[in-house]
Structures are given as structure tokens and as C-alpha cells.
Design a protein around this motif. Sequence first.
Motif, short mmCIF file in Angstrom:
data_model
loop_
_atom_site.label_atom_id
_atom_site.label_comp_id
_atom_site.label_asym_id
_atom_site.label_seq_id
_atom_site.Cartn_x
_atom_site.Cartn_y
_atom_site.Cartn_z
N MET A 74 -5.46 11.58 -21.11
CA MET A 74 -4.29 11.27 -21.92
C MET A 74 -4.48 11.87 -23.30
SD MET A 74 -2.74 7.54 -22.87
CE MET A 74 -1.28 7.38 -23.90
N ASN A 75 -3.59 12.77 -23.70
CA ASN A 75 -3.61 13.37 -25.03
C ASN A 75 -2.56 12.67 -25.90
OD1 ASN A 75 -5.51 15.48 -24.35
ND2 ASN A 75 -3.85 16.42 -23.19
N PHE A 76 -2.96 12.26 -27.06
CA PHE A 76 -2.02 11.54 -27.93
C PHE A 76 -2.36 11.83 -29.38
CE2 PHE A 76 -5.64 8.86 -27.19
CZ PHE A 76 -5.88 8.20 -28.37
N ARG A 77 -1.32 11.66 -30.22
CA ARG A 77 -1.51 11.84 -31.65
C ARG A 77 -1.99 10.54 -32.29
NH1 ARG A 77 3.83 14.52 -34.15
NH2 ARG A 77 4.87 12.92 -32.88
N LYS A 78 -2.87 10.69 -33.28
CA LYS A 78 -3.37 9.55 -34.04
C LYS A 78 -3.07 9.83 -35.51
CE LYS A 78 -5.71 5.62 -33.97
NZ LYS A 78 -5.32 4.44 -33.15
N TRP A 79 -2.10 9.05 -36.05
CA TRP A 79 -1.72 9.27 -37.44
C TRP A 79 -2.74 8.64 -38.38
CZ3 TRP A 79 2.27 9.18 -33.89
CH2 TRP A 79 3.23 10.20 -34.01
N SER A 88 -7.59 7.95 -18.82
CA SER A 88 -6.69 6.90 -18.37
C SER A 88 -6.95 6.62 -16.90
CB SER A 88 -5.24 7.33 -18.58
OG SER A 88 -4.35 6.38 -18.06
N SER A 89 -7.08 5.34 -16.56
CA SER A 89 -7.40 4.98 -15.18
C SER A 89 -6.25 4.20 -14.54
CB SER A 89 -8.68 4.13 -15.12
OG SER A 89 -8.47 2.88 -15.72
N TYR A 90 -6.16 4.29 -13.25
CA TYR A 90 -5.21 3.50 -12.46
C TYR A 90 -5.76 3.41 -11.04
CZ TYR A 90 -3.71 8.18 -11.00
OH TYR A 90 -3.70 9.46 -10.52
N LYS A 91 -5.31 2.41 -10.32
CA LYS A 91 -5.77 2.21 -8.95
C LYS A 91 -4.76 2.78 -7.96
CE LYS A 91 -8.74 -1.81 -9.66
NZ LYS A 91 -9.97 -1.11 -9.27
N LEU A 92 -5.30 3.50 -6.97
CA LEU A 92 -4.47 4.14 -5.95
C LEU A 92 -4.92 3.66 -4.58
CD1 LEU A 92 -2.26 6.42 -5.74
CD2 LEU A 92 -4.14 7.94 -5.10
N PRO A 93 -3.98 3.29 -3.70
CA PRO A 93 -4.38 2.90 -2.35
C PRO A 93 -4.88 4.11 -1.55
CG PRO A 93 -1.99 2.97 -2.53
CD PRO A 93 -2.53 3.20 -3.91
N GLN A 94 -6.03 3.94 -0.91
CA GLN A 94 -6.63 5.03 -0.14
C GLN A 94 -7.22 4.49 1.16
OE1 GLN A 94 -9.38 6.66 -3.13
NE2 GLN A 94 -7.97 8.35 -3.46
N ASN A 95 -7.63 5.41 2.03
CA ASN A 95 -8.23 5.07 3.32
C ASN A 95 -9.74 5.25 3.28
OD1 ASN A 95 -5.36 6.53 4.59
ND2 ASN A 95 -5.93 4.45 5.18
N TYR A 115 0.82 -1.20 0.00
CA TYR A 115 0.00 0.00 0.00
C TYR A 115 0.86 1.26 0.00
CZ TYR A 115 -3.87 -3.08 1.32
OH TYR A 115 -4.81 -4.07 1.35
N LEU A 116 2.00 1.18 0.67
CA LEU A 116 2.87 2.36 0.75
C LEU A 116 3.59 2.63 -0.56
CD1 LEU A 116 4.47 1.69 4.25
CD2 LEU A 116 2.90 3.55 3.68
N TYR A 117 3.96 1.55 -1.26
CA TYR A 117 4.75 1.71 -2.49
C TYR A 117 4.12 0.90 -3.61
CZ TYR A 117 7.96 3.17 1.18
OH TYR A 117 8.52 3.79 2.26
N PRO A 118 2.99 1.33 -4.13
CA PRO A 118 2.31 0.59 -5.20
C PRO A 118 3.08 0.68 -6.52
CG PRO A 118 1.20 2.66 -4.79
CD PRO A 118 2.26 2.55 -3.74
N ASP A 119 2.67 -0.17 -7.46
CA ASP A 119 3.32 -0.19 -8.77
C ASP A 119 3.05 1.10 -9.55
OD1 ASP A 119 4.26 -2.78 -8.37
OD2 ASP A 119 2.41 -3.67 -9.15
N LYS A 120 3.99 1.43 -10.42
CA LYS A 120 3.76 2.53 -11.35
C LYS A 120 2.70 2.12 -12.36
CE LYS A 120 8.55 4.15 -11.00
NZ LYS A 120 9.82 4.40 -11.73
N SER A 121 2.04 3.11 -12.94
CA SER A 121 0.97 2.84 -13.90
C SER A 121 1.40 3.28 -15.29
CB SER A 121 -0.30 3.60 -13.49
OG SER A 121 -1.30 3.46 -14.47
N TYR A 122 1.07 2.45 -16.28
CA TYR A 122 1.40 2.76 -17.67
C TYR A 122 0.13 2.61 -18.51
CZ TYR A 122 6.30 2.42 -16.34
OH TYR A 122 7.52 2.61 -15.74
N LYS A 123 -0.15 3.65 -19.26
CA LYS A 123 -1.27 3.63 -20.21
C LYS A 123 -0.70 3.79 -21.60
CE LYS A 123 -5.49 3.85 -21.83
NZ LYS A 123 -6.37 2.69 -21.86
#
Length: 957
Positions: free
Chosen positions: A669-674, A712-719, A591-599
Motif C-alpha cells: 500500500m502506497n500512501f502520502r504522509k503529510w 497490507s494483509s487480508y485473508k483469502l479462502p483457499q484449498n 468461501y465463494l463470496y468472502p467480504d471485501k477488504s479495506y486497509k
Amino acid sequence: MKLEFLKKTFLFMMVLAWFGLSKTELHAQNKYELSGTVMHLESGEPIEMVVIQLKETLSWTVSDKYGNFRFRDVPEGTFTLQTSRLGYEKYELPITINRDITNLKLKLKELSLGLEEVVIVAKENSALSSSSKIERSALDHIQPNTIGDLMQLVPGQITVNPDLSAKNQITIRDINTPGQNPDANSSLGTSIIIDGTPLSNDANMQTLNTSSGGISQSYSSAGQGVDLRQIPVDQIESVEVIRGIPSAQYGDLTSGALVVKTKAGEAPLNVKLKSDINIKQLAISKGLLIPKENWGAVNIDLDYLNAVNDLRTPTKSFKRITGQLGYSNIIAKNSTPLTINAKLSIYSTIDNEKEDEDAQTTELYKNKEQNINFKLFGKWATNLSWLNSITYNISGSFEKQDYYEYKITSGASTPTPKSWESGESIGVLLPTSYFSELTIDGRPFSYFANLKTTTSNVWGNLISSFYTGIDYRVSGNNGLGKLYDLATPPFGGTSTRPRAFNEIPNSDELSVFVEEKLQITLGTTTLQTQAGFRYNNFLPKGLFSTKGYQTFEPRINTNYILIKKRRKGVLRNLELRAGYGVSSKSPSMIYLYPDKSYKDEISFNYYPDLYVFTTLAIDDMINPELQPASNRKLEAGIDINIQGVNLKLTAFKEHLTNGFSWNNQYTTMNFRKWAQLDNTDSMPEFVDGDIYYTTPDGSRKILDYTWQQEFSSYKLPQNTYETKKKGLEYIIDFGRIKPIRSSVILDGAYFHITRTNNNTTSLERINTSYLGDRFPYLPVYAGNDGYTKQRLNSNLRINTHIPKIKMICSLTGMFIWHSKSTRFWNNHNNTPLYYSLDDMGNKQYGVTNGEDMLYIDPIGYYDFDMNYHSWDASVERELPYKTMIKQRRADFFNMDKNPPTWQLNMKLTKEIGKHAKISFFANNILNHRPLRTSRINDTYYRANQPTYFGAEVKLTI
């Protein structure tokens, strides 16, 4: 202000305590000597290394090789003398000290079913906090596979068939469903303390991806309670289950504690063979005195276990081996005895590599755990007027966790990213079928050190026991972490990246506690009070300075004995109990050190030559506002004996706040679409942030693109997790009915448990498209969703003991009178947010009316620029807004109420001569499994678990 208050409170309590202790010099008392001999009841031989204690004064000593013991300077008064030694019945004697007693004879009996009284149930604590003590004789009769099986003796719990193919965890005052994992916060908040050392699971990081899955992996107990399969029960001498307000000596817990004491001292060679439907076990133990005088004793324990839950699925099996080497000694027995205990324990799973024979291709799984831990602990009786004893404990635990998965992944041929940073990069194409390899290498470790002092004084009718202590604990993980190739990622591995655990900082916690226990005799009544506080500093820089957070935990228990154990009369015993306390559990490292998130979004797809990804890496996933979970407990009870029938009632209320949860967070998340290239000869290249391609006339051009947006979504530990518990526990002991040599006990409880995810708001992305593009809004719903469970149960225990033939048979009728569960989604005023529609289309909140669907309106929504818009009911039936109205089945919030059910369990233990014992058990012996229908989804299920039985043979040499 809070820090200054803590400092002043701590100093005030210390000064007050030492001022009270100084009264010892101001109140002269008569002091006497108490001495005698401990001997075997039948042979009359002296018994060495028996611990003798005066319960009220906390004074203790040990018998020497001649069985002699001596207390000096015992104050005048009436006390309870207690003895304990491995393999012997515990002895208790009230004794009045008003003169020297120099020839007291204590005659002990060896444990045997031939004794007139053998305790095979949990004995309730006679005063203060509600707890249950389970001794070795009860352990042998229950035939447990883990200490979790002992909970069937605790009021409110039910008997569950063992299943060691999956992790086993324990909770207290809870309603669990067999075959399902218990609540993560409840199991994490249940402390298991073995020989004074709390087991730690805080550094367990064995999970693939917290950013998308939290702690949902079935192969791991990370972020949850300790896996009970690593604790062999044959090494245990006794277990105390603390359900109520624990002493201030116990910390880093919320639910309660299991205090385990393992064997130490001389004992015969014991060999146990156990077999039941799914589990086979061999256990060997021996305790021997070292031949030289005063060299102490050595205990050796070995255990092998093999569990297969289903022969058709060999991947669901579990094998382990455990061992313990212990040394114990007591020096200076006749003056200031010092106990020394050193224990080295090992645990390892074996046959860890499993292959699914039914799979069309070779798939391998390995989940291996190895652990070694060392403890050095003991107690020194200083016998000073201002200091009775000092208790010490130093321990270390080192674990090796290896999870390996070699698995085939099939599907459409899709591109996959390889970037570790935000920005644009070239990806690779995955084949339609490939083998992925995943290794999760964990090396968690923990250290624990504790020092406690005890001082006791007697001033007339007042007995004071004062405890102070400090403990320090450290957790960390030196593992290589998650290892896999991004070119062939495992399922779920693309939204995170490989990670080394040894780069994560260690966590440490410093705690100080002070506690006073007072007993005062008021005429014919007695008042007992235990009050203290515990101060915890997580990530301390000093005693009162911190890099993390601090908690302050006051606790108090009181017991008023109005009538004490009369032999005659209608009302023979009457006691009133009450308690209040606060306890907390620090977040574990996951909970203190969760994984990084990649989208990752595909910005350009030119099959099969070029794939360009845009990656959004969220590196800082640490929640700086994360706090310890905190639980407030309040309980009150009454103990009453009416003509020999004991009734014990305990009402309780608990409120857990700041529980740990994983909640979705969103960003844009802003991204280019060719543009898409249709020409197969375009030969695109990604150079310096642009895509160059060849036109039909052979020239090279830069490809056009448009900017797009995505949530873009990710999970964060909270109380945000909250639990409210309330209930009533009861025990009615009818005593022993001599004509049939049976005792009858009725126990059980009513539990009402509500669990809520107290998010202020809840965000949920819509995955459908709108007008051919991504859905443009992110709906926001009011939080406060959860469920409520209730259960009323009884266990009718009939225990028949026939000493002449050394046999005990127990029949337990397990009754569940009332059981129901309900989901809810309410606002913070507890008003339902879901509604149905009547024939006119009007909303009926909290009403189902047999409609096909229920609806929940959002309270607002975000656009791609993360601007918030309040919900406008006038457009709720128009697109795209009506898409954001959440739908649930009409029966989703129905109350699922189960009819009463029952089952009959049996246990039998028989001694054969002096060297053998056989035991048998059968759960649901009549296989009573009525067919029921769920009110939630109209599915059928069987009440109760199927018949399950087993037996064991124990040889004593």
C-alpha cells in the motif's frame, strides 16, 4: 478431454445397466404369490399400514385395514421378509419361495421393555459399508439432547457432557476436545439427511469480517457444519451413522452422513419431561389416524428446551421451541402402493435478548434464529418387471437469522475512516468511549429435489438391484446483511464495510448417480458388491456444461460371506469386507463470496479538527481457483463369530485434500504522509487532494508530504487444508449372559489424525519498527505446518435387561488408553524446519535440547516493491534480518502425551405400567478427575469432565 470422458463414461454405464435389465425378458422364471395377514401378537387384532419388504428384491407392500398384504410375481428363491411400523418391534423372517404362499401370519409385538430382547446399542450394518443404526429404543435409553449425543454409541467415540449454550456440531471418525469447536472442514463435510432431505448450512453468512477473521465468530456456524440444536430428537424414529464409503445416492459430503428418519403414523400421546443440571425440556407428540377410511395419519410434535450453562453468566443461555406437523398416507395398498408424506417443521430460539448484569453499563446481545421448512416425499411401488419403485423428494427451507450487538467500546480517542473506495478521504474522531450497534441480518434459504428409481431382478443365484437418480439443490441468502454506522464501528468493523447478503448470487448444484448392487450365491458362500458413481455439476449451465466445476465420484463396497450364521460349531460366521470411494463437498457461500477488504492508513492527523485517511479497497476477493474439498476413503474389515462371540474389525484410511482454509495474502500500500502541524491555529483543510493550512503570518500554503509504504494483509479462502486419517475400529459382542440377564459389548477404536495447512509458502508481516519506521521486509516461510492427534479408547458396555419388571440398566466403563498430540512445521520432505542452538551456536533441526527458544528461518522475503529475495544465512544474525527469524517456546513442538484415564457412566430406564417410563443417567458417576500436567506449557488440568446427571419422565396416554 475430461468432459468428454465423463460423457462417454456416463452413457456407457447407462447402456450397460439397461442392457442388464433387459435380461429380465430373456430369463424366464417361475413367479409366485406371497400373501398373508399382519396381526397383534397378544390381541390378534389386524394391524394396518405395516410396511412389508422383501429385502433382497426391494419389493414392498403395505397391509390394509384388515391386516392383509400381497406380493405378486415373486421369483423363486430364499429371501428376507422385513416389517416396520411406528410403535412396533421390527420383524424379520427368512422365507423360501418355491410355491404360492397365501396365508402367512405375521404377529408383531408392541415396543416395550417387557420384550425379551430390547436393543439399546447401535447395531452395526451387517454388510458392505461400515455404519451404525440407532433405533428408537436406544434413543430413549440414551436420553440425548441433540443427535450429537448419539455418537457415544459409535465405535471410537466418547461420552461428553451436554452444553447447549454454544453451537453443537458433529464429526465422524474424529478426535474432538470437549468444550472446543470441532474441525470446521470435518463438520462441514458431515451430511445430516432428514427424511431424504440434506440439511444445508451453505447460505449461512453470519460473520462480521472474513477479510481479517475468517469464520472465527463464536456466535455463528457459517462455513461449518449444521448446528445440531435446531434438530429435536423426540421427533426421530431412527438414525444411521455412515462412517465408511457411502452409497452413490449421497452427495455433497466428505466425512460421512447421518441419515435420520422421523416418526410417521399412528402413535399414542407422549409427554416427556426432562431435567438435568443445565437443561430443562418438555416434549409432546401424538400420531392419529384420520377417522375416514384411507385418509391417512397426522403427526404433531412440540418441543420446548431451556439450557443455561452457567447461572453466573446469563448471556450464555439457549432457549428454543420446535414443532412439526406431518401427514402420511398410503394409497393403492393392494396394487401399486404410493406413500405420501408431507411435513412442516418450525424452529425458533426464544428469549433471545440478553443483558450482562455484571457490566457497568447496559450492553445487549441478541442472537435469534427462526426456521420453517417443508418436505414432500414418498415412494411408489410400480411393480413393473423393469422398474420396481420410484422415490421422490421435494423440500424447501427458509431461515431468519438476526444477530444484534449493542456494546460499549472504550480506549484512546482515535480517528476512524468512512470511505468505501480506494483513495484519500476525511475521517471522523471516535470518542474515548462509545456504544456501537451491529446487526447481521441473514435470510438463508435452500431448495432440494430428488428423483430415484429402483429396479431389482433375480436370475437364479444372482440378485441385481439397480439405482439411478438425479438431485438438484439451490442455496441463497436474501438478508440485509451487515449493518452498522462507520462513525461508531463495532470492534473489527473498520477493516471491512457493511454488506448486503441479498446481492450475493445463489449457488446451485445438479447431480446424477448410478449404482448397481449384486448378490450372488456361490455354493455355501455369498458375494455382495455395490458399485456406482456420482457426477456433480456446481453452477451448471447444462448437464455437462458448467460455470463452476464438476466432480466425478466412483464408489465401491464389497462383502464376501464365507460362513453364514451357523447355530453350532466353533466358527459360526465369517465375512470379509472392503471398500473404496471418493466424495466431495462444495464450498459454502462464505468461501465463494468472502467480504471485501479495506486497509486504512492515517495520512494526516490534526487533532481534533481534521483527519485524512488513505484507503486501499480490495473489491475482488473471490478466489477463481477455489475447488470442492475431496476425500478418498479406503477400508477393509472382517466379521467373525467364534462360539457365539462376535468380533467386528474395520481398518480405514482417509485422505482429505482441497480442504477450505483462510490464509493471509499481502500487497503493498502506497500512501502520502503529510507533515505534522504543531501550530494550533493552522486551520488545515483537505481540498482537491491537497492540505492547505495557515502559516503564522496568515498566508495559506499547501502542506508538504512524503510517500510511504506499508504491507497490507487480508485473508483469502483457499484449498490448502489437508487431513489424513487412519485407524482401526473394533466391536466385540460377547452376547447375552442369561444367568445375570446381561449383555456385554466391548467397542472402541484407534484414531491417528494429521491436519496440515499445505501452503507452499506462508507470509507473515513483522509489526515491529526498524530505524523508527515500518519494518521494510515481508518474510516468507515454508508451508506445511499442522498437528497430529492419536487416541486409543474402549467402551465396556454391560447392559442388564429384566423383562419381568420392565427395566434396563447399563453401565459403561469409558477408557482412554492412549492419547497424544504433536504440533509440527516441516518441509514437504517431512523434515522439521524448526531448530535449536547447541553450545557452539550450531543449528539442531528437530531437536529441542531444553533450550528456552526454538527458531524457524524464512526461505526468503519481499521488499516494499514486492521484489523477492532469497534468504541469505550469512546475514541472519544482523539487523533487520534476524528479526525475521520466527521464534517459538522450546516446548511448542513437544508431544503432549496423556496418561490413561477412565470414567464410569450409568443409564437406567424403567417402565411403570403401560403409561409411564422413567429414565436416569449419570456421566462420570464416581467423579474420577485426576490432576494432570501438560507437557506443552506445564499447566495443570483435570482429566475427564465433572459428574453430570439428569432424568426424564415419559407419559404415554
